[in-house]
Scaffold this motif. Structure first.
Motif, short mmCIF file in Angstrom:
data_model
loop_
_atom_site.label_atom_id
_atom_site.label_comp_id
_atom_site.label_asym_id
_atom_site.label_seq_id
_atom_site.Cartn_x
_atom_site.Cartn_y
_atom_site.Cartn_z
N SER A 390 -8.68 0.75 -8.68
CA SER A 390 -7.43 1.33 -8.22
C SER A 390 -7.60 1.77 -6.77
CB SER A 390 -7.03 2.52 -9.11
OG SER A 390 -5.78 3.03 -8.75
N THR A 391 -6.55 2.27 -6.16
CA THR A 391 -6.61 2.67 -4.76
C THR A 391 -6.21 4.13 -4.61
OG1 THR A 391 -4.31 2.18 -4.16
CG2 THR A 391 -5.86 0.32 -4.19
N SER A 392 -6.60 4.72 -3.51
CA SER A 392 -6.19 6.11 -3.26
C SER A 392 -4.70 6.19 -2.99
CB SER A 392 -6.98 6.67 -2.06
OG SER A 392 -6.74 5.90 -0.90
N GLU A 393 -4.10 5.07 -2.54
CA GLU A 393 -2.65 5.05 -2.27
C GLU A 393 -1.82 5.12 -3.55
OE1 GLU A 393 -4.67 3.63 1.29
OE2 GLU A 393 -4.80 3.02 -0.82
N ALA A 529 6.97 -0.63 -6.77
CA ALA A 529 7.40 0.72 -7.14
C ALA A 529 6.76 1.79 -6.28
CB ALA A 529 7.08 0.98 -8.61
N LEU A 530 5.69 1.46 -5.55
CA LEU A 530 5.03 2.43 -4.67
C LEU A 530 5.88 2.69 -3.44
CD1 LEU A 530 1.36 1.09 -4.80
CD2 LEU A 530 2.20 3.22 -5.82
N PRO A 531 5.61 3.77 -2.71
CA PRO A 531 6.33 4.00 -1.46
C PRO A 531 6.18 2.81 -0.52
CG PRO A 531 5.09 5.96 -2.08
CD PRO A 531 4.69 4.88 -3.03
N ALA A 532 7.24 2.48 0.20
CA ALA A 532 7.25 1.29 1.05
C ALA A 532 6.12 1.30 2.08
CB ALA A 532 8.60 1.17 1.75
N SER A 533 5.75 2.47 2.56
CA SER A 533 4.72 2.55 3.60
C SER A 533 3.34 2.16 3.10
CB SER A 533 4.67 3.98 4.16
OG SER A 533 4.37 4.91 3.12
N CYS A 534 3.14 2.14 1.76
CA CYS A 534 1.82 1.85 1.19
C CYS A 534 1.67 0.41 0.71
CB CYS A 534 1.57 2.77 -0.02
SG CYS A 534 1.52 4.52 0.36
N ARG A 535 2.76 -0.29 0.53
CA ARG A 535 2.72 -1.55 -0.22
C ARG A 535 1.85 -2.61 0.44
NH1 ARG A 535 9.25 -1.53 -1.21
NH2 ARG A 535 9.28 0.35 -2.52
N THR A 536 1.99 -2.79 1.73
CA THR A 536 1.21 -3.83 2.41
C THR A 536 -0.28 -3.54 2.32
OG1 THR A 536 3.02 -4.26 3.94
CG2 THR A 536 0.84 -5.02 4.60
N ARG A 537 -0.65 -2.29 2.52
CA ARG A 537 -2.07 -1.93 2.48
C ARG A 537 -2.63 -2.05 1.06
NH1 ARG A 537 -4.64 0.29 6.50
NH2 ARG A 537 -2.67 0.89 7.45
N VAL A 538 -1.87 -1.63 0.08
CA VAL A 538 -2.34 -1.73 -1.30
C VAL A 538 -2.47 -3.19 -1.72
CG1 VAL A 538 -1.77 -1.24 -3.71
CG2 VAL A 538 -1.44 0.52 -1.97
N PHE A 539 -1.52 -4.02 -1.31
CA PHE A 539 -1.60 -5.44 -1.67
C PHE A 539 -2.81 -6.10 -1.01
CE2 PHE A 539 -0.11 -9.96 -1.29
CZ PHE A 539 -0.12 -10.22 -2.65
N ALA A 540 -3.13 -5.69 0.20
CA ALA A 540 -4.33 -6.22 0.86
C ALA A 540 -5.58 -5.86 0.07
CB ALA A 540 -4.42 -5.67 2.28
N GLN A 541 -5.64 -4.65 -0.45
CA GLN A 541 -6.79 -4.25 -1.26
C GLN A 541 -6.80 -4.98 -2.60
OE1 GLN A 541 -7.62 0.10 -1.35
NE2 GLN A 541 -5.95 0.28 0.11
N LEU A 623 1.54 7.03 -12.14
CA LEU A 623 1.32 7.16 -10.70
C LEU A 623 2.29 6.33 -9.88
CD1 LEU A 623 -2.59 6.95 -10.42
CD2 LEU A 623 -1.17 8.93 -10.90
N THR A 624 2.58 5.12 -10.32
CA THR A 624 3.32 4.19 -9.46
C THR A 624 4.82 4.39 -9.50
OG1 THR A 624 3.33 2.54 -11.25
CG2 THR A 624 1.51 2.44 -9.67
N SER A 625 5.36 4.90 -10.60
CA SER A 625 6.80 5.13 -10.70
C SER A 625 7.17 6.43 -9.99
CB SER A 625 7.21 5.20 -12.17
OG SER A 625 8.52 5.74 -12.30
N ALA A 626 8.16 6.34 -9.13
CA ALA A 626 8.58 7.54 -8.38
C ALA A 626 9.02 8.65 -9.34
CB ALA A 626 9.71 7.18 -7.42
#
Length: 659
Positions: A390-393, A529-541, A623-626
């Motif tokens: 999992s990720t810290s994001e 479902a994650l905040p938009a600011s995190c999605r690109t970084r999480v997908f990269a991981q 965690l992922t659902s707002a």
């Protein structure tokens, strides 16, 4: 009467001639005996020479049998279309996603009368394709079967077992080949299906190697004892003859992994390999009930036979092999593109956030972390510990809620091997190493004298529990978010069964991503479902092999240590909040009992302990659902306020004693 025999009435010359003939016959007989094994070997090995027309004809007829069989099966089981059936469309439609036009088309096709009409038409067309002939109308018939197979696939996704996907491939290719007048186009289509066949066997075989059961040869007996595909007589045979079962299992594995050898040595292995694959599918049909697999997968074999025959053979002398070279060039280009994409994602994974910092632990690991001081330095700092792979994001919704609505400080970090954190330890990995890293992070990042609340999800909850014992009075509390329990693999049948699947997933993802296949991964629903600011970084991981390699390393040790657990949880002198996801405890009531035990180990005089079941949430959406994560954040803030109130009387007593 002369009893001396025929030689008595013949002259010397005749006798010599007769003996020479007898010797010659003897030599011929011995020669035939010597050549017999070679003739048998020649009959069992070598290419399977079929012409272009024969390959198309046999493939389309086998695929037509698949379509005919499937439609007859569906019409015979029409009750499954109705309420309560596996293929009741109003129920299935709830899970269908896509543009409105696509959903409307599916709804129209899925009306019972329309579905029935399409199956009747497919039966007629399939029967027609079984007739002899080479007419071009057969191309339209094949395309009709391919299109309707694809259109009905969402309608019948229960029970297809992969045969429909193969049918669509073969029916579409044979249909286009029939309609084309150019042999070059027909050869390109035949090569396309042949390469797909090779890929299907090759990938299936090498993916099996990632699991333990195929390597230790227990897969066959395991499958035979299942309810879906099992066959009791065969299962009993595997128990009675374990060595034979082992050889058979490894033989299937070798067949799939080495299927492309049909193209080596002038196609000399084509006959045994293709014949073995055919026997394999017939056995699956008889034993496992996968009847459509027989004709679906063997419909690709004529095209494999056609393309694996050397061009020196008269039957394929005019074959056009340019598609093979075009495919190789496209594959090389795709591999280069995949490498560039993987490199970009790796760079994004490693770089962290603009405010990321780094700390080196006692084990030499370098941890990447993010810190927010909070508004009130007297309040504790929350340190978030992520779960397995999992990720810290993943904590983004919760940390956002806490930082915006309270004065508590927040620290998030990536364990060694995750994100931008470097795994540099030279000792064999154990969970204690990750615990030490967490303790070193707290001591190095959180100001001396400031209390800490550890927040762990899944495996992170267990790491937080162990770290608290090493941090002493600095630990004000622990928040367990659907936490792991060290005895769960022993006590939970569900967790125990899932352990092997988790290991296979980690191996599969790590090896696939190292092979550059990350470019093929789609963005999962939970990511959106994650905040938009995190999605690109999480997908990269998520698409980087490092995350899965770290998860694989951790999971191997988790299984060892959890299975060796002695069943006793030591008391932890800290406040505790245990949040369970409702779907987790509903599916496995043993999890609720273990979560209650986690809460109980904190109960002591002066300790504030709460247990909450978050309604509707599952292990990940917690965690992922707002909605669920925001509620979890609210619960955490309320818990922290409660711990402050619980500690307040102790502070006053201490002050009065000092006066």
């Amino acid at each position: 009467m002369n009893s001396a025999g025929p030689e008595a009435n013949s002259g010397p010359a005749e006798r010599v001639t007769r003996r020479m003939k007898e010797d010659e016959l003897t030599r011929v007989g011995l020669g035939d005996l010597v050549k017999m094994p070679k003739r048998i070997l020649s009959a069992l090995t070598g290419p399977i020479p079929v012409t272009r027309s024969q390959a198309i004809g046999v493939s389309e007829r086998l695929s037509a049998v698949t379509a005919l069989t499937s439609s007859l099966e569906y019409l015979a089981q029409r009750k499954q279309f109705r309420r309560g059936g596996l293929n009741h469309w109003p129920t299935m439609a709830r899970g269908v996603q896509g543009p409105p036009v696509f959903r409307k088309l599916l709804n129209a096709i899925s009306r019972e009368k329309v579905t029935t009409g399409l199956h009747v038409a497919r039966i007629a067309v399939g029967a027609g394709l079984l007739l002899p002939g080479q007419a071009r109308w057969r191309g339209a018939g094949n395309l009709f079967l391919g299109v309707t197979t694809a259109a009905l696939y969402p309608r019948h996704r229960y029970g297809t077992d992969g045969s429909d996907q193969v049918s669509i491939l073969v029916q579409t290719a044979t249909g286009m080949a029939r309609l084309s007048t150019r042999p070059q186009t027909q050869d390109a289509l035949l090569w396309y299906v042949a390469l797909q066949a090779n890929a299907s066997y090759l990938i299936s075989g090498w993916m099996k190697l990632l699991g333990r059961t195929w390597k230790d040869a227990t897969a066959l007996s395991g499958i035979m004892r299942t309810r879906s595909y099992g066959h009791e007589p065969t299962f009993e045979l595997t128990k009675k003859y374990p060595k034979a079962a082992k050889h058979l299992t490894h033989g299937v594995l070798a067949l799939e992994c080495l299927f492309p050898v049909v193209y080596l040595a002038g196609g000399r292995l084509a006959r045994p390999v293709i014949a073995s694959a055919g026997v394999f599918h017939v056995a699956n049909g008889l034993v496992m009930g996968l009847g459509r697999f027989v004709t679906a997968f063997t419909s690709m074999h004529p095209m494999v036979a056609y393309t694996s025959t050397p061009r020196t053979h008269p039957s394929v002398a005019d074959r056009d092999d340019r598609f093979l070279f075009v495919g190789a060039a496209l594959l090389a280009g795709a591999a280069s593109l995949a490498g560039v994409v993987a490199a970009q994602r790796r760079m994004r994974t490693l770089e962290g956030w603009p405010h990321s910092s780094y700390l080196t632990t006692r084990h030499g690991n370098e941890l990447q972390y993010q810190r927010s001081e909070g508004d009130d330095p007297a309040l504790p700092v929350l340190v978030f510990v992520n779960g397995l792979a999992s990720t810290s994001e993943h904590f983004a919704w919760i940390t956002e809620k806490i930082t915006q609505e309270s004065g508590y400080g927040v620290v998030t970090y990536a364990r060694a091997g995750y994100a931008g954190s470097k795994y540099r330890s030279t000792a064999p990995y154990c969970l204690a190493e990750s615990v030490d890293d967490l303790v070193d992070l707290v001591r190095g990042v959180v100001p001396e004298g400031r209390k800490v609340v550890l927040v762990g999800h899944s495996l992170g909850g267990e790491l937080a529990r162990r770290a608290a014992a090493n941090m002493g009075e600095r630990t004000q509390g622990i928040v367990y978010l659907d936490s792991s329990h060290p005895d769960e693999l022993n006590r939970s049948n569900q967790q125990n069964k899932a352990a092997e699947s988790v290991a296979v997933l980690m191996n599969t993802m790590a090896r696939s991503l190292n092979a550059g296949l990350g470019i093929l991964l789609a963005r999962p629903d939970w990511l959106e479902a994650l905040p938009a600011s995190c999605r690109t970084r999480v997908f990269a991981q998520y698409t980087d092999a490092r995350l899965w390699e770290a998860g694989r390393r951790e999971w191997a040790v988790v299984q060892q240590e959890f299975r060796a657990f002695d069943g006793t949880l030591p008391a932890v002198d800290a406040h505790a909040l245990v949040i369970s996801a409702q779907q987790t405890v509903d599916r496995d009531p043993e999890q609720l009992l273990m979560h209650n035990e986690i809460a109980e180990m904190h109960r002591a005089e002066g300790r504030y302990v709460e247990s909450v079941v978050l309604e509707g949430a599952d292990h990940d959406s917690l965690l992922t659902s707002a909605r669920f994560a925001t509620e979890a954040g609210r619960q955490i803030v309320a818990f922290l306020d409660g711990t402050q109130a619980a500690d307040a009387p102790q502070v006053r007593v201490t002050e009065e004693a000092g006066q």
